[in-house]
Motif scaffolding. Structure first.
Motif, mmCIF file in Angstrom:
data_model
loop_
_atom_site.group_PDB
_atom_site.id
_atom_site.type_symbol
_atom_site.label_atom_id
_atom_site.label_comp_id
_atom_site.label_asym_id
_atom_site.label_seq_id
_atom_site.Cartn_x
_atom_site.Cartn_y
_atom_site.Cartn_z
ATOM 1 N N PHE A 94 50.702 71.048 7.306
ATOM 2 C CA PHE A 94 51.610 71.116 8.447
ATOM 3 C C PHE A 94 50.822 70.954 9.745
ATOM 4 C CE2 PHE A 94 54.093 73.473 5.293
ATOM 5 C CZ PHE A 94 55.363 72.950 5.490
ATOM 6 N N GLU A 95 51.436 70.313 10.713
ATOM 7 C CA GLU A 95 50.858 70.231 12.056
ATOM 8 C C GLU A 95 51.308 71.452 12.851
ATOM 9 O OE1 GLU A 95 50.589 67.247 15.932
ATOM 10 O OE2 GLU A 95 51.861 66.708 14.205
ATOM 11 N N SER A 96 50.324 72.158 13.422
ATOM 12 C CA SER A 96 50.628 73.316 14.266
ATOM 13 C C SER A 96 50.577 72.901 15.737
ATOM 14 C CB SER A 96 49.621 74.435 13.993
ATOM 15 O OG SER A 96 48.334 74.062 14.489
ATOM 16 N N ALA A 97 50.639 73.882 16.620
ATOM 17 C CA ALA A 97 50.587 73.574 18.044
ATOM 18 C C ALA A 97 49.223 73.067 18.480
ATOM 19 C CB ALA A 97 50.963 74.813 18.870
ATOM 20 N N ASP A 98 48.179 73.368 17.694
ATOM 21 C CA ASP A 98 46.834 72.974 18.110
ATOM 22 C C ASP A 98 45.981 72.380 16.987
ATOM 23 O OD1 ASP A 98 46.462 75.239 16.603
ATOM 24 O OD2 ASP A 98 45.130 76.240 18.032
ATOM 25 N N GLY A 99 46.569 72.037 15.860
ATOM 26 C CA GLY A 99 45.773 71.480 14.761
ATOM 27 C C GLY A 99 46.608 71.333 13.508
ATOM 28 N N TYR A 100 45.985 71.638 12.366
ATOM 29 C CA TYR A 100 46.664 71.483 11.083
ATOM 30 C C TYR A 100 46.334 72.669 10.178
ATOM 31 C CZ TYR A 100 47.378 66.648 12.526
ATOM 32 O OH TYR A 100 47.753 65.523 13.209
ATOM 33 N N GLU A 117 64.635 67.004 1.962
ATOM 34 C CA GLU A 117 64.906 66.219 3.173
ATOM 35 C C GLU A 117 65.432 67.099 4.298
ATOM 36 O OE1 GLU A 117 65.989 65.504 0.168
ATOM 37 O OE2 GLU A 117 64.958 63.635 -0.363
ATOM 38 N N ILE A 118 66.005 68.247 3.942
ATOM 39 C CA ILE A 118 66.465 69.214 4.937
ATOM 40 C C ILE A 118 65.377 70.231 5.232
ATOM 41 C CG2 ILE A 118 68.181 71.010 5.446
ATOM 42 C CD1 ILE A 118 70.050 69.538 3.481
ATOM 43 N N LEU A 119 64.773 70.769 4.172
ATOM 44 C CA LEU A 119 63.808 71.854 4.328
ATOM 45 C C LEU A 119 62.514 71.412 5.003
ATOM 46 C CD1 LEU A 119 62.985 74.780 3.784
ATOM 47 C CD2 LEU A 119 62.164 74.050 1.521
ATOM 48 N N ASP A 120 61.947 70.295 4.564
ATOM 49 C CA ASP A 120 60.645 69.881 5.097
ATOM 50 C C ASP A 120 60.672 69.686 6.615
ATOM 51 O OD1 ASP A 120 59.820 70.040 2.505
ATOM 52 O OD2 ASP A 120 59.313 67.923 2.266
ATOM 53 N N PRO A 121 61.631 68.933 7.174
ATOM 54 C CA PRO A 121 61.655 68.789 8.638
ATOM 55 C C PRO A 121 61.873 70.115 9.368
ATOM 56 C CG PRO A 121 63.008 67.104 7.605
ATOM 57 C CD PRO A 121 62.651 68.087 6.535
ATOM 58 N N GLU A 134 58.523 71.796 9.327
ATOM 59 C CA GLU A 134 57.568 71.053 10.150
ATOM 60 C C GLU A 134 57.810 71.320 11.638
ATOM 61 O OE1 GLU A 134 58.267 67.140 8.702
ATOM 62 O OE2 GLU A 134 57.158 67.484 6.822
ATOM 63 N N ASP A 135 59.055 71.349 12.054
ATOM 64 C CA ASP A 135 59.371 71.627 13.463
ATOM 65 C C ASP A 135 58.987 73.055 13.836
ATOM 66 O OD1 ASP A 135 60.347 69.078 13.785
ATOM 67 O OD2 ASP A 135 62.449 69.647 13.531
#
Length: 395
Positions: free
Chosen positions: A238-244, A284-288, A291-292
């Motif tokens: 996952f991409e976080s606010a400052d990295g992964y 398709e619902i859960l992943d986004p 991620e957000d």
């Protein structure tokens, strides 16, 4: 307590990576590995770089510690004679020549066996000793492409990319080491040696058991999925606010705790996500959604919350952070060797920890560094005999 392979003598004709990594594994477990190299030239990876450490290849250093170097011209009659005398007193002969080269030198298995019936002979090659590709040259990238790894690696819709480590070479090396040790174990019971044929392609494909089985089961061709898993979610980077960061919710018990950790406990009881099968069906619902959410906070905050709830997770580390990680340091995974040219050199240590045995790390040998000592100790050659061999460019 002596090292587990103490007393096992290996004649190592390999070069580059796959073969030397195999014999590194044997050497780290205590085998006497005699690296036989061409006089004046040696293994090609002695010249592989950059980087170099005071003119010495870092690549060579990485996979040749704990070995002894003997230079010998295997194409000369006297060189062949010396090699076969060494076979009499050896346990293992390993090469990674193309098929047919050992026979051309006069070192086929039947010849070796006639000299030493207990010899374990192992040949590593790109495609094995049989099959329509047996004579083709092969390097790691070619193997990764042919073995399906490239087609499975990367983000969906992106160009194919190779695996970041040379898994095509390393897979075969590990299979070879395992097979050699298995043959030595069997020899203790039967008194017989063995002839081992290791294909790098076979070994690499064997690292994809469930991917192959999925295809056999449903006929679907898997493509690249980034860090995601076809059968499990959330299990990805996952991409976080400052990295992964990585999260691995592999098992139903982790899901409710994960929902608590991310501040969304209601997701645990959502009928769309209650079981892994539900989550995969509705990814398709859960992943986004996830991620957000993960993008809203920095990595350290997420990891602290995930660790409190015992969720398998980690930041995505670069090699500098890996090699200073307190877990690896506490396990002694970063060792040092005293090199006659480079001085003190850090290197990866043996990952196998054995109670009562302290793993030794001796420097990767200089070309021909142990030639005199080995010819004298093993074959009882005199100093004057060795001088004549040097004058004749046999060693």
């Amino acid at each position: 307590m002596k090292a587990l392979l103490h007393g096992v003598r290996v004649l190592d004709l390999t070069r580059m990576l796959a073969g030397p990594y195999c014999t590194l594994l044997l050497a780290d477990m205590g085998a006497e590995v005699i690296k036989i190299e061409r006089p004046g030239k040696g293994d090609e990876i002695r010249r592989m770089g950059p980087p170099f450490v005071k003119g010495v290849s870092a690549y060579f250093i990485s996979v040749n510690r704990n070995k002894l170097s003997l230079t010998l011209d295997l194409k000369s009659p006297k060189g062949k004679e010396i090699f076969l005398k060494l076979v009499e007193k050896a346990d293992v002969v390993i090469d990674n020549f193309r098929p047919g080269v050992m026979s051309g030198l006069g070192f086929d298995y039947e010849t070796l066996k006639s000299i030493n019936p207990k010899i374990v002979a192992c040949s590593i090659s790109g495609y094995g000793q049989t099959g329509p590709y047996r004579d083709r040259p092969a390097y790691d990238l070619v193997l990764q492409a042919m073995g399906g790894v490239v087609a499975l690696t990367g983000e969906p819709g992106s160009r194919p990319v190779r695996c970041g480590v040379p898994i095509g070479d390393l897979a075969g090396a590990m299979q070879a080491a395992f097979s050699i040790v298995s043959a030595l174990f069997a020899r203790e019971r039967t008194g017989e040696g063995a002839c081992l044929d290791i294909s790098l392609l076979d070994s690499l494909v064997f690292l994809a058991p469930y991917i192959a089985q999925y295809y056999f089961a449903d006929g679907k061709v898997m493509g690249p999925s980034g860090s995601k898993h076809r059968s499990v979610t959330p299990y990805q980077i996952f991409e976080s606010a400052d990295g992964y960061l990585v999260v691995a919710v592999f098992g139903e018990g982790f899901w409710p705790r994960f929902c608590q950790a991310i501040g969304r406990p209601e997701l645990a009881d959502d009928p769309r996500f209650k079981t892994n099968l539900d989550r995969v069906k509705h990814r398709e619902i859960l992943d986004p959604l996830l991620e957000d959410l993960i993008k809203t906070r920095p990595t350290k905050e997420w990891l602290a919350a995930l660790e409190r709830h015992q969720i398998p997770s980690c930041e995505v580390k670069t090699i500098d952070k890996v090699l200073t990680d307190p877990q690896l340091l506490s396990r002694g995974m970063i060792g040092e060797m005293d090199h006659p040219v480079c001085g003190t050199v850090k290197t990866l240590a043996n990952p196998v920890k054995i109670e009562g045995i302290v793993s030794d790390i001796r420097h990767a040998p200089l070309l021909g560094e142990h030639t005199n000592e080995l010819l004298s100790r093993i074959l009882n050659l005199t100093p004057s005999e060795i001088v004549r061999l040097r004058e004749g460019k046999v060693v």
